[in-house]
Design a protein around this motif. Structure first.
Motif, short mmCIF file in Angstrom:
data_model
loop_
_atom_site.label_atom_id
_atom_site.label_comp_id
_atom_site.label_asym_id
_atom_site.label_seq_id
_atom_site.Cartn_x
_atom_site.Cartn_y
_atom_site.Cartn_z
N GLU A 158 69.04 25.14 79.57
CA GLU A 158 67.61 24.94 79.79
C GLU A 158 67.05 23.77 78.97
N LYS A 159 67.47 23.66 77.70
CA LYS A 159 66.96 22.57 76.87
C LYS A 159 67.35 21.21 77.44
N GLU A 160 68.60 21.10 77.90
CA GLU A 160 69.06 19.84 78.49
C GLU A 160 68.32 19.55 79.79
N ALA A 161 68.10 20.59 80.58
CA ALA A 161 67.38 20.41 81.85
C ALA A 161 65.96 19.91 81.61
N ARG A 162 65.29 20.48 80.60
CA ARG A 162 63.93 20.02 80.27
C ARG A 162 63.94 18.56 79.84
N THR A 163 64.92 18.19 79.03
CA THR A 163 65.02 16.80 78.57
C THR A 163 65.22 15.85 79.74
N LEU A 164 66.09 16.22 80.67
CA LEU A 164 66.36 15.36 81.83
C LEU A 164 65.11 15.19 82.69
N LEU A 165 64.37 16.28 82.90
CA LEU A 165 63.17 16.19 83.74
C LEU A 165 62.07 15.37 83.05
N GLN A 166 61.91 15.54 81.75
CA GLN A 166 60.90 14.78 81.02
C GLN A 166 61.24 13.29 81.01
N THR A 167 62.52 13.00 80.82
CA THR A 167 62.96 11.60 80.80
C THR A 167 62.74 10.95 82.16
N ALA A 168 63.09 11.65 83.22
CA ALA A 168 62.88 11.11 84.57
C ALA A 168 61.40 10.89 84.85
N PHE A 169 60.56 11.77 84.33
CA PHE A 169 59.11 11.65 84.54
C PHE A 169 58.57 10.38 83.89
N ILE A 170 58.96 10.13 82.65
CA ILE A 170 58.38 9.00 81.92
C ILE A 170 59.02 7.68 82.33
N ASN A 171 60.24 7.75 82.88
CA ASN A 171 60.96 6.51 83.21
C ASN A 171 60.30 5.73 84.35
N GLN A 172 59.41 6.34 85.09
CA GLN A 172 58.71 5.61 86.15
C GLN A 172 57.89 4.46 85.57
N VAL A 173 57.38 4.65 84.35
CA VAL A 173 56.65 3.57 83.68
C VAL A 173 57.63 2.55 83.09
N ILE A 174 58.68 3.03 82.44
CA ILE A 174 59.66 2.13 81.84
C ILE A 174 60.27 1.21 82.89
N ASP A 175 60.48 1.73 84.09
CA ASP A 175 61.11 0.95 85.16
C ASP A 175 60.27 -0.25 85.60
#
Length: 469
Positions: A419-436
């Motif tokens: 669960e902790k890894e899944a949350r990290t992956l989802l949060q990272t994907a969410f914020i990466n739209q700006v980084i991209d």
């Protein structure tokens, strides 16, 4: 609470000292800024643009100011280096509020710039009486109007030096200009000087000033990185004025990685002319309290701006982004995308306003603010606004505040992802739209990595930065 009184008293007592250590151009608008500051005072939270941040409280402590321009006991070229792979930049430093000049590292690695490009301290440029100086001094303080904002007035009345960037007509600066804003106390770690001209109890205030001028057809990419070299309470006011001429292109990236004792209040003013293009990207990875204001005016037909922001905050951090985009001319385009991920007891705020003035037909504008609250105690305030006085436009805005998608979490856990890894992956994907959206590929790749580490709780500072405290 009258937090402004200590600054009024300080200016009255130390006015001559401030003038003696500055230049004629900055001094010419200083007294007017003081009068405006006295009249305005720090805004209360009843003022619309400051409703989410208590400015009176932020400026209440007794911060010292280095008005006597004491020498900073460090050469940043020796104590700091940026080793981000493949990111080749023209590297400069601002130590507190002063453009750093000197040091063996600077002499050995002086950036080679195209002919006519000026990157230097305001003190150095404004002390020379040349046609260029006369041209640039007309720009100082014109966008950052002290009568409209108390923080801008305070910065204008106390700032004694700053960074000046000038790119002449038709010149393209191929390399990214990277400026490290380093916060460092002018005193030893065990020294607590008196507040007059020093730093009360070791707390320290910095008033940073930046002027960017791009002439017709010029192109420039700038990266500002904020770091703190001392474990002290810092208060930073920053005012950036950027003039983007006809057909010019400016990419402005601001990355904050300080610490939880830092208060940062930044006001950015951008003026765009016909067919110009601006990308403004502000990223907050580590901070204490941050308040960013962006005022951008599209003054020429066909101008375009892309404004992005991302925030990762936890503990009791506070980040407030406030934007105003004014469409003054026809056929202009603006796009805003800000994303926040808040955890623990962090607080976030976004207030964006797009103003389409009468006659600004064929305007196209999109404003989006999306936010994730990863804990029950995190708080997000969002206020997107459109104000339109033209009838032939395409404008839209929207905001969301929510938690991680339970179905996505369930799907990932079904496939053996903790669960902790899944949350990290989802949060990272969410914020990466700006980084991209970052066009500097090495910086974009590095930020993807830093964001991932930030969510894992492993990031204290940029791994590519070597900072000796």
């Amino acid at each position: 609470m009258n937090s402004e009184q200590q600054y009024i008293d300080l200016y009255c007592e130390a006015r001559q000292m401030v003038f003696n250590h500055s230049n004629e151009v900055m001094n010419a608008v200083r007294d007017q800024a003081f009068e405006d500051f006295q009249r305005l005072g720090f805004p209360s939270q009843k003022v619309e643009r400051y409703k989410y941040t208590d400015m009176q409280r932020l400026f209440a402590p007794n911060y010292g100011v280095n008005l006597n321009r004491l020498t900073i006991p460090a050469d940043p070229y020796k104590v700091f280096s940026c080793d981000v792979p493949n990111l080749s930049t023209c590297l400069y430093f601002m130590v507190n509020d002063a453009f750093y000049v000197g040091g063996e590292g600077r002499e050995a690695n002086a950036p080679k710039l195209p002919e006519g490009v000026v990157i230097d301290s305001m003190q150095s440029v404004f002390s020379h009486h040349s046609p260029l100086t006369s041209h640039l001094q007309e720009r100082y303080g014109r966008l950052a109007k002290t009568g409209d904002d108390a923080v801008t007035a305070l910065n204008t009345m106390l700032a004694q030096d700053g960074l000046l960037v000038y790119v002449p007509r038709g010149v393209k600066v191929e390399k990214t200009v990277q400026v490290i804003n380093m916060l460092k106390s002018p005193f030893g770690s065990n020294y607590s000087p008196p507040s007059q001209g020093g730093a009360g109890g070791g707390s320290f205030m910095v008033n940073r000033r930046v002027l960017i001028v791009l002439e017709e057809g010029a192109e420039l990419k700038m990266l500002f990185c904020d770091h703190a070299a001392d474990d002290r309470d810092f208060l930073t006011t920053q005012v950036i004025e950027a003039y983007v001429g006809e057909g010019a292109q400016l990419e402005l990236y601001c990355l904050e990685e300080t610490h939880n004792k830092n208060v940062r209040v930044s006001n950015v003013y951008i003026d765009q002319q016909r067919d110009s293009r601006v990308v403004h990207n502000v990223i907050t990875l580590h901070n204490g309290v941050t308040r960013n204001k962006l005022d951008l005016t599209l003054n020429g037909e066909g101008a375009e701006c892309q404004c992005y922001g991302c925030v990762i905050a936890d503990k009791q951090q506070h980040v407030d982004n406030n934007t105003l985009i004014i469409h003054h001319a026809t056929h202009c385009t603006s796009n805003e995308l800000y994303k926040y991920v808040l955890d623990d007891k962090a607080t976030g705020a976004f207030a964006g306003r797009v103003l389409v003035e009468p006659g600004a037909q064929k305007t196209v504008s999109q404003m989006t603010n999306q936010n994730l609250c990863a804990s029950r105690d995190a708080r997000m305030y969002t206020q997107p606004m459109l104000e339109i006085y033209a009838d032939d436009v395409k404008c839209a805005h929207g905001s969301t505040v929510g938690q991680l998608n339970d179905q996505a979490l369930f799907y990932m856990r079904q496939r053996g992802i903790p669960e902790k890894e899944a949350r990290t992956l989802l949060q990272t994907a969410f914020i990466n739209q700006v980084i991209d959206q970052i066009t500097l590929i090495p910086l974009r790749d590095r930020l993807h990595y830093l964001v991932d580490r930030r969510f894992r709780g492993e990031l204290n500072k940029c791994e590519g930065c070597k900072l000796c405290q």
